[in-house]
Design an enzyme around this catalytic site. Structure first.
Site, PDB file in Angstrom:
ATOM      1  N   GLU A  21      33.051  23.701  51.518  1.00  0.00           N
ATOM      2  CA  GLU A  21      34.049  23.566  50.455  1.00  0.00           C
ATOM      3  C   GLU A  21      35.431  23.998  50.942  1.00  0.00           C
ATOM      4  OE1 GLU A  21      33.103  21.841  48.018  1.00  0.00           O
ATOM      5  OE2 GLU A  21      30.978  21.995  48.494  1.00  0.00           O
ATOM      6  N   HIS A  23      37.070  21.294  53.006  1.00  0.00           N
ATOM      7  CA  HIS A  23      37.591  20.191  52.194  1.00  0.00           C
ATOM      8  C   HIS A  23      39.095  20.341  51.931  1.00  0.00           C
ATOM      9  CE1 HIS A  23      34.624  17.296  51.086  1.00  0.00           C
ATOM     10  NE2 HIS A  23      33.803  18.143  50.516  1.00  0.00           N
ATOM     11  N   ALA A  39      28.573  22.950  44.739  1.00  0.00           N
ATOM     12  CA  ALA A  39      29.888  23.584  44.681  1.00  0.00           C
ATOM     13  C   ALA A  39      30.936  22.494  44.609  1.00  0.00           C
ATOM     14  CB  ALA A  39      30.109  24.480  45.902  1.00  0.00           C
ATOM     15  N   MET A  40      32.166  22.895  44.296  1.00  0.00           N
ATOM     16  CA  MET A  40      33.255  21.935  44.130  1.00  0.00           C
ATOM     17  C   MET A  40      34.529  22.488  44.739  1.00  0.00           C
ATOM     18  SD  MET A  40      34.222  19.039  43.141  1.00  0.00           S
ATOM     19  CE  MET A  40      35.905  18.481  43.409  1.00  0.00           C
ATOM     20  N   GLU A  41      35.209  21.635  45.550  1.00  0.00           N
ATOM     21  CA  GLU A  41      36.326  22.057  46.376  1.00  0.00           C
ATOM     22  C   GLU A  41      37.672  22.035  45.695  1.00  0.00           C
ATOM     23  OE1 GLU A  41      35.850  17.531  47.273  1.00  0.00           O
ATOM     24  OE2 GLU A  41      34.549  19.227  46.798  1.00  0.00           O
ATOM     25  N   ASN A  42      37.754  22.183  44.375  1.00  0.00           N
ATOM     26  CA  ASN A  42      39.036  22.145  43.667  1.00  0.00           C
ATOM     27  C   ASN A  42      40.111  22.928  44.424  1.00  0.00           C
ATOM     28  OD1 ASN A  42      37.444  21.144  41.287  1.00  0.00           O
ATOM     29  ND2 ASN A  42      36.728  23.252  41.332  1.00  0.00           N
ATOM     30  N   GLU A  70      34.884  16.234  39.350  1.00  0.00           N
ATOM     31  CA  GLU A  70      34.439  15.172  40.249  1.00  0.00           C
ATOM     32  C   GLU A  70      33.078  14.656  39.777  1.00  0.00           C
ATOM     33  OE1 GLU A  70      33.719  14.154  44.982  1.00  0.00           O
ATOM     34  OE2 GLU A  70      34.266  16.169  44.391  1.00  0.00           O
ATOM     35  N   GLU A 130      33.252  13.342  52.490  1.00  0.00           N
ATOM     36  CA  GLU A 130      32.004  14.111  52.524  1.00  0.00           C
ATOM     37  C   GLU A 130      31.313  14.049  53.887  1.00  0.00           C
ATOM     38  OE1 GLU A 130      31.351  16.244  50.499  1.00  0.00           O
ATOM     39  OE2 GLU A 130      32.445  15.666  48.694  1.00  0.00           O
TER      40      GLU A 130
END
Length: 881
Positions: free
Chosen positions: A305, A308, A269-272, A127, A327
């Protein structure tokens, strides 16, 4: 590298994709030197797209090895494929496959976008537009596909292989030292949610049973030796999963949920999907390495996260203009989670503090933009406080307008109607319009109009008629590219307090409905509104904007006595706190502006003393009451020609007055013995420690030598990082000589822990002393400093430019010059980090003419760099507009 010549992307130009991708079959072959990616895409023309259109797949610095269309090899020498994209001018007008082989060098990927290495591990960040750095693809969020990912690597180098979805196969490769794992995600997703991790990692494993009885395997993976510091993150994850079920009815939808913490990460952080990747500072915590603030942040971001999964993953955004949809909504959800886990009143105040510290300056400067922008040049620069924090506030405004019941019904309708889709703000709002029966078109203006509205409130009491006339005006100042504004719809919460602090019944026969009076909330949809309240025998104290009911700045002509009354009696915790903040701000602004009459501090300090006595059982609230408005708050209040040196002096003088006037109470707080037993990060314990920390800081401000001696004692006796940092910051904040020895001891004690050494760098960068900038320059050459690690850059450079306003805004311009040099150094290697550092200049036009001249030269220096990145080029262009 994408440069500043990138074109403008406009919301009005949105077109549906001409081709859809139904399935992505990825084969990722990893070695120490490189990675080979084989991507097989199942494509078809979009019946809602342009018939016969060319097919363009995005790329970014890619090396194509081979490409096949329906099994036939394509000639790469014909120029249809470049490092920046692949174009087929006449693709089949039926379902077809495109097989693409690219070769990457993850270890050289300093931008930390796409596939890169953090330490010895391989990881991804896609992202907003990182997937195009892995393979050619229509890199846009409205192309949803199912993914199957096969990962192959050396067993010794990467014994752990993780991907999105569920693991469907794994095993050794015969005759080699290599192994593989296959991960399949049954849920269609945009490519920005793709993730993989491969490396030597330790894992903490647990499980969660969902409300329907399914058992979900949970894993948190970290670098070897750090597993013991993951238990709090795991506990926060399980609490988040349970809360989302009870509060929103959202159940997790895969067999596994994994989190991986890495040391090199541009964001938080990233919500993959099913594989969240975190900056390790937001996962790792132990009593000896993490402060209470660290624990709170870990809890909030783990929740954010995870939430999400539904607000961002199962339902994603159609285009990046809708970023606020995933977001802002998810920030609102994580704030509500934290409110339920801790203190709702304290959390609300903390959220508004964050909004005012980060978003209000953004709204009042050259980087102002609407919550849903109309255009952008570089989407990476729109992961801002406006999108996140103001976006969350708009969800609260929406809930106030439609009511709690209709809000819950609207959320349920949104989930049911939009699951599995890429949607817009209009889709989201339509669910609430249907649930409430309201026309919400006026509310939608909040998403297109930038800037912070000003709400001016006056009151006139008629003794003979026993009425109170309340007049409200909203003023919407111009912002870049939006000189003319229209009134927004504001939910204004209001109460009238009598002499003993009781709330008077609200009765109005002019300007308000009985329902509004009963609720204490009045909608303001025009530039002016007047309400006449009946049966008001004596002039009351107005309590306006209770619980901060709208993201505006309030101009209320309240007397000092009325503010003291509010601070002591208002039953709304937010406005009780706000009464003290307004008093403090008035005094500091008056000290900075010779044209304003001076404001003595005695009544303010006396009111704080009374509050401390009355709320001794709520140390977290008292801590917030004793925390003064920030320097950026004072800049905003001054409006123009702000002198950072004068602002610093005014704030220091009031802190000293508080330290002297509250000395006995502060000494008593500092003298309280720490509770026996093991350290606990719970809200009550954290509140006690926070109050002791602020008490120590104020004692140092009022009695420098006494405070420093006490800080030395507390540093030596500290049993946790929270206590140690409170004492150390008291010693270093104003450059006390005792701080040098304590810093040296701190470094020796924690030099093996990178996250703690980040704190060591930050404390020194934020110290107020004449030589701080020179010291920061020296620290940038320290063996423990690294220009390639975002956490370390933020800890030193970011702490100085954002957390040391006196040093950064030095009158000789040296702070601006230093920032420009840092931005230019970082621009080629990691333009995202460089651009975010540059945003520290967002308020430069509000400073004195001398400061503005220096800032302008620094910005022009950056602008002149050849091949400036799109990230930095966009920021500097908007700064100079």
């Amino acid at each position: 590298m994408r440069t500043e010549t990138a074109g403008v992307i406009r919301l009005a130009d949105y077109q549906k994709p001409d081709y859809l991708v139904d399935f992505v079959d990825l084969d990722v072959n990893l070695s120490d030197s490189d990675a080979t990616i084989t991507s097989t895409l199942s494509l078809r023309p979009n019946p809602e797209g342009r018939a016969g259109a060319r097919l363009h797949l995005d790329g970014d610095e890619l090396q194509a090895v081979a490409i096949w269309l329906d099994g036939s090899a394509l000639d790469l020498s014909t120029g249809f494929c470049t490092p920046q994209g692949l174009t087929l001018t006449a693709p089949p007008q039926r379902p077809f496959t495109l097989k693409i082989v690219t070769k990457l060098q993850p270890a050289r990927n300093t931008k930390l976008m796409g596939l890169y290495r953090s330490g010895s591990a391989f990881c991804t960040q896609c992202e907003a537009e990182g997937f195009r750095r892995i393979t050619y693809f229509p890199d846009r969020p409205d192309v949803l596909a199912r993914y199957r990912t096969r990962i192959e690597a050396d067993k010794d180098t990467a014994p752990v292989l993780l991907g999105n979805g569920n693991c469907t196969a794994q095993g050794d490769i015969a005759g080699t030292t290599r192994h593989f794992a296959i991960w399949e995600d049954p849920h269609p997703k945009p490519c920005y949610l793709f993730a993989l991790v491969a490396g030597r990692l330790d894992g903490l494993h647990d499980s969660f049973t969902t409300m329907s009885g399914r058992k979900v395997a949970l894993g948190i993976y970290v670098e070897p030796g750090k597993k013991a510091a993951t238990s709090y993150a795991m506990d926060a994850l399980k609490r988040s999963m349970a809360w989302d079920e009870t509060s929103f009815g959202r159940e997790y939808d895969l067999d596994v949920f994994n989190i991986v913490a890495v040391s090199d990460f541009n964001m938080g952080a990233m919500e993959n999907k099913g594989l969240n990747i975190f900056n390790d500072k937001l996962v790792l915590a132990s009593p000896l390495t993490a402060t209470d603030s660290d624990y709170e942040q870990i809890e909030a971001v783990i929740a954010h996260e995870y939430f999400h999964n539904w607000t961002g993953n199962r339902i994603t955004c159609r285009d990046w203009f809708q970023l606020c949809l995933k977001e802002g909504l998810t920030v609102y959800r994580d704030q509500e989670f934290s409110s339920d886990q801790r203190s709702r009143a304290v959390q609300r105040i903390a959220d508004v503090q964050q909004l005012r510290a980060t978003q209000f300056p953004e709204d009042n400067g050259p980087l102002a933009h609407s919550v849903r922008p109309e255009s952008y040049r570089e989407i990476n620069n729109f992961y801002t406080a406006t999108i996140y924090e103001k976006g969350a506030e708009l969800i609260r405004v929406l809930k106030r307008l439609v009511g709690a019941r209709a809000f819950a019904e609207g959320m349920a309708l949104y989930f049911a109607r939009c699951d599995g889709k890429a949607v817009t703000m209009e889709d989201f709002i339509a669910a609430f319009a249907e649930a409430s029966g309201r026309d919400l078109s006026h509310f939608m203006l909040w998403y297109s109009q930038a800037g912070t509205p000003r709400l001016k409130v006056t009151a006139q009491h008629d003794v003979a008629a026993q009425t109170l006339r309340v007049d409200m005006w909203q003023i919407n100042p111009p912002t870049p590219q939006q000189p003319d504004k229209v009134p927004l719809i504001l939910p204004v919460t209001l109460a009238l307090l009598d002499g003993e602090g009781h709330e008077l019944p609200l009765v109005a026969d002019e300007g308000a409905t009985p329902a509004e009076c009963a609720a204490g909330m009045f909608e303001m949809a025009s530039a002016h509104r007047s309400i006449v309240f009946q049966n008001i025998a004596a002039r009351p104290v107005l309590s306006v904007l209770r619980d901060f009911s709208a993201p505006v700045t309030l101009e209320l002509d309240a007397s000092e006595a009325e503010l003291v009354h509010q601070l002591q009696h208002d039953r709304d915790p937010f406005n009780r706190w706000q009464g003290g903040q307004t008093m403090a701000l008035r005094q500091m602004v008056a000290a900075c502006d010779p044209s304003r009459p001076p404001q003595p501090a005695a009544s303010f300090v006396a009111a704080l003393a009374a509050l401390m006595d009355a709320h001794a059982d709520d140390p977290a609230f008292v801590t917030l009451a004793l925390t003064l408005p920030t320097e950026s708050d004072i800049v905003r209040e001054l409006g123009k020609d702000a002198d950072p040196e004068a602002i610093f002096g005014a704030r220091e003088a009031l802190r000293a007055a508080m330290g002297v006037g509250l000395a006995d109470r502060l000494r008593a707080i500092c003298g309280q013995a720490a509770p026996q037993g093991a350290f606990s990060p719970d809200a009550a314990s954290a509140g006690r420690r926070a109050l002791q920390g602020v008490a120590l800081q104020l004692l140092c401000a009022g009695f420098a030598d006494e405070g420093a001696a006490l800080a030395v004692q507390k540093f030596a006796a500290s049993r946790s990082m929270a206590e140690q940092m409170a004492a150390l910051s008291a010693l270093t904040a104003r450059g006390r000589p005792e701080g040098a020895a304590a810093l040296a001891q701190f470094y020796e004690q924690h030099k093996a822990n990178a996250l703690v050494i980040d704190k060591w760098f930050s404390l020194q960068a934020m110290a107020i002393r004449p030589q701080t900038l020179e010291h920061v320059r020296d620290l940038s050459s320290h063996p423990a400093f690294s220009w390639t690690n975002p956490n370390r850059v933020r800890a030193l450079i970011g702490a100085f430019v954002n957390g040391n306003q006196r040093g950064f805004h030095a009158a000789d311009g040296s702070g601006y010059e230093f920032l420009a040099a840092c931005v230019l150094r970082l621009d080629d290697a990691n333009p995202q980090v460089a651009a975010r550092l540059l945003s520290a200049m967002r308020s430069w036009k509000m400073m004195t003419p001398r400061h503005r001249d220096h800032a302008l030269r620094a910005l022009k220096t950056i602008e002149a760099k050849p091949n400036l990145s799109a990230d930095v080029g966009d920021i500097v262009t908007r700064m100079l507009a």
